[in-house]
Design a protein around this motif. Structure first.
Motif, PDB file in Angstrom:
ATOM      1  N   LEU A  30       0.828  -1.205   0.000  1.00 53.82           N
ATOM      2  CA  LEU A  30       0.000   0.000   0.000  1.00 53.82           C
ATOM      3  C   LEU A  30       0.861   1.254   0.000  1.00 53.82           C
ATOM      4  O   LEU A  30       0.560   2.230  -0.691  1.00 53.82           O
ATOM      5  N   LYS A  31       1.953   1.235   0.781  1.00 50.67           N
ATOM      6  CA  LYS A  31       2.867   2.378   0.854  1.00 50.67           C
ATOM      7  C   LYS A  31       3.454   2.681  -0.520  1.00 50.67           C
ATOM      8  O   LYS A  31       3.504   3.840  -0.945  1.00 50.67           O
ATOM      9  N   THR A  32       3.882   1.664  -1.219  1.00 51.32           N
ATOM     10  CA  THR A  32       4.477   1.849  -2.540  1.00 51.32           C
ATOM     11  C   THR A  32       3.462   2.467  -3.508  1.00 51.32           C
ATOM     12  O   THR A  32       3.793   3.392  -4.254  1.00 51.32           O
ATOM     13  N   LEU A  89      -5.662  -5.904  -1.578  1.00 57.65           N
ATOM     14  CA  LEU A  89      -6.237  -4.750  -0.865  1.00 57.65           C
ATOM     15  C   LEU A  89      -6.143  -3.486  -1.710  1.00 57.65           C
ATOM     16  O   LEU A  89      -7.104  -2.722  -1.802  1.00 57.65           O
ATOM     17  N   GLU A  90      -4.997  -3.268  -2.323  1.00 56.90           N
ATOM     18  CA  GLU A  90      -4.814  -2.072  -3.124  1.00 56.90           C
ATOM     19  C   GLU A  90      -5.779  -2.038  -4.294  1.00 56.90           C
ATOM     20  O   GLU A  90      -6.341  -1.000  -4.616  1.00 56.90           O
ATOM     21  N   SER A  91      -6.014  -3.181  -4.922  1.00 50.58           N
ATOM     22  CA  SER A  91      -6.953  -3.192  -6.044  1.00 50.58           C
ATOM     23  C   SER A  91      -8.383  -2.954  -5.575  1.00 50.58           C
ATOM     24  O   SER A  91      -9.185  -2.374  -6.299  1.00 50.58           O
ATOM     25  N   LYS A  92      -8.718  -3.366  -4.351  1.00 49.24           N
ATOM     26  CA  LYS A  92     -10.057  -3.109  -3.806  1.00 49.24           C
ATOM     27  C   LYS A  92     -10.215  -1.640  -3.425  1.00 49.24           C
ATOM     28  O   LYS A  92     -11.268  -1.049  -3.629  1.00 49.24           O
ATOM     29  N   ILE A  93      -9.161  -1.053  -2.852  1.00 52.71           N
ATOM     30  CA  ILE A  93      -9.211   0.356  -2.464  1.00 52.71           C
ATOM     31  C   ILE A  93      -9.206   1.238  -3.703  1.00 52.71           C
ATOM     32  O   ILE A  93      -9.843   2.276  -3.745  1.00 52.71           O
ATOM     33  N   ALA A  94      -8.473   0.821  -4.724  1.00 54.08           N
ATOM     34  CA  ALA A  94      -8.388   1.511  -6.026  1.00 54.08           C
ATOM     35  C   ALA A  94      -8.013   2.981  -5.861  1.00 54.08           C
ATOM     36  O   ALA A  94      -8.752   3.878  -6.240  1.00 54.08           O
ATOM     37  N   GLU A 146     -14.017   4.262 -10.135  1.00 51.34           N
ATOM     38  CA  GLU A 146     -15.152   4.318 -11.057  1.00 51.34           C
ATOM     39  C   GLU A 146     -14.882   3.616 -12.383  1.00 51.34           C
ATOM     40  O   GLU A 146     -15.810   3.336 -13.139  1.00 51.34           O
ATOM     41  N   MET A 147     -13.617   3.352 -12.683  1.00 51.25           N
ATOM     42  CA  MET A 147     -13.246   2.839 -13.994  1.00 51.25           C
ATOM     43  C   MET A 147     -13.946   1.536 -14.386  1.00 51.25           C
ATOM     44  O   MET A 147     -14.478   1.449 -15.492  1.00 51.25           O
ATOM     45  N   PRO A 148     -14.008   0.501 -13.527  1.00 53.31           N
ATOM     46  CA  PRO A 148     -14.651  -0.743 -13.973  1.00 53.31           C
ATOM     47  C   PRO A 148     -16.112  -0.564 -14.375  1.00 53.31           C
ATOM     48  O   PRO A 148     -16.544  -1.096 -15.399  1.00 53.31           O
TER      49      PRO A 148
END
Length: 180
Positions: A30-32, A89-94, A146-148
């Motif tokens: 997440l930091k990256t 997690l990062e993909s869910k937070i987007a 919103e992209m998907p």
């Protein structure tokens, strides 16, 4: 700390190391992503937390590895699991912003721009030529979350007659509804 760890059964120490490593590497992922997207202050806070967890984990490994080689296995499992969990997690937070570049014929362009206008999304259309026909390029910059949905809706309104390139945007300024 080493007295406390030596009082625990070895499997508990292995599980603690594995769990801490999962948390540490998830935070690192997440930091990256936050650093890449310019959220430096949040990234620094996560980096501090990551470093504290790493210090505890590595000191445990160094002081007890000679007595318990399974500890290295649990450390590695924790690392791999943390990478998977962090990216999930990062993909869910987007976090961040996406750019959609669409290439479509006139009929599809009309359907897409009507949808975007109704959805209050900014866009820019450029006329161009494809290998066989006149085509249009439609540029859309929107929050990544919103992209998907937008992409799915666009494909429906033009019967999937659109070529799409999606990418992350690290910096932007101005634009319809996008001033930052």
């Amino acid at each position: 700390m080493s007295e406390f760890l030596s009082s625990l059964p070895p499997i508990v120490v292995c599980l603690l190391v594995c769990g801490a490593k999962i948390v540490e590497i998830s935070i690192q992922s997440l930091k990256t992503c936050m650093m890449v997207r310019g959220q430096r202050l949040k990234a620094a806070g996560l980096g501090f937390l990551e470093c504290a967890i790493w210090g505890l984990v590595i000191s445990t490994i160094i002081t007890t590895l000679g007595d318990n080689l399974f500890l290295l296995l649990f450390y590695c499992v924790g690392y791999a699991t943390g990478l998977f969990l962090g990216s999930t997690l990062e993909s869910k937070i987007a976090l961040g912003t996406s750019n959609l570049e669409l290439i479509a014929g006139d009929e599809s362009t009309e359907a897409i721009t009507a949808y975007l206008t109704a959805a209050n999304k900014g866009y820019t259309v450029f006329a161009g030529h494809g290998s066989t026909d006149k085509m249009n390029m439609i540029f859309i910059v929107l929050p990544r979350k919103e992209m998907p949905k937008v992409l799915s809706d666009i494909r429906k309104v033009c019967d999937n007659k659109v070529f799409v390139v999606a990418s992350d945007v690290s910096k932007y300024a101005g634009g319809y509804g996008m001033i930052k």
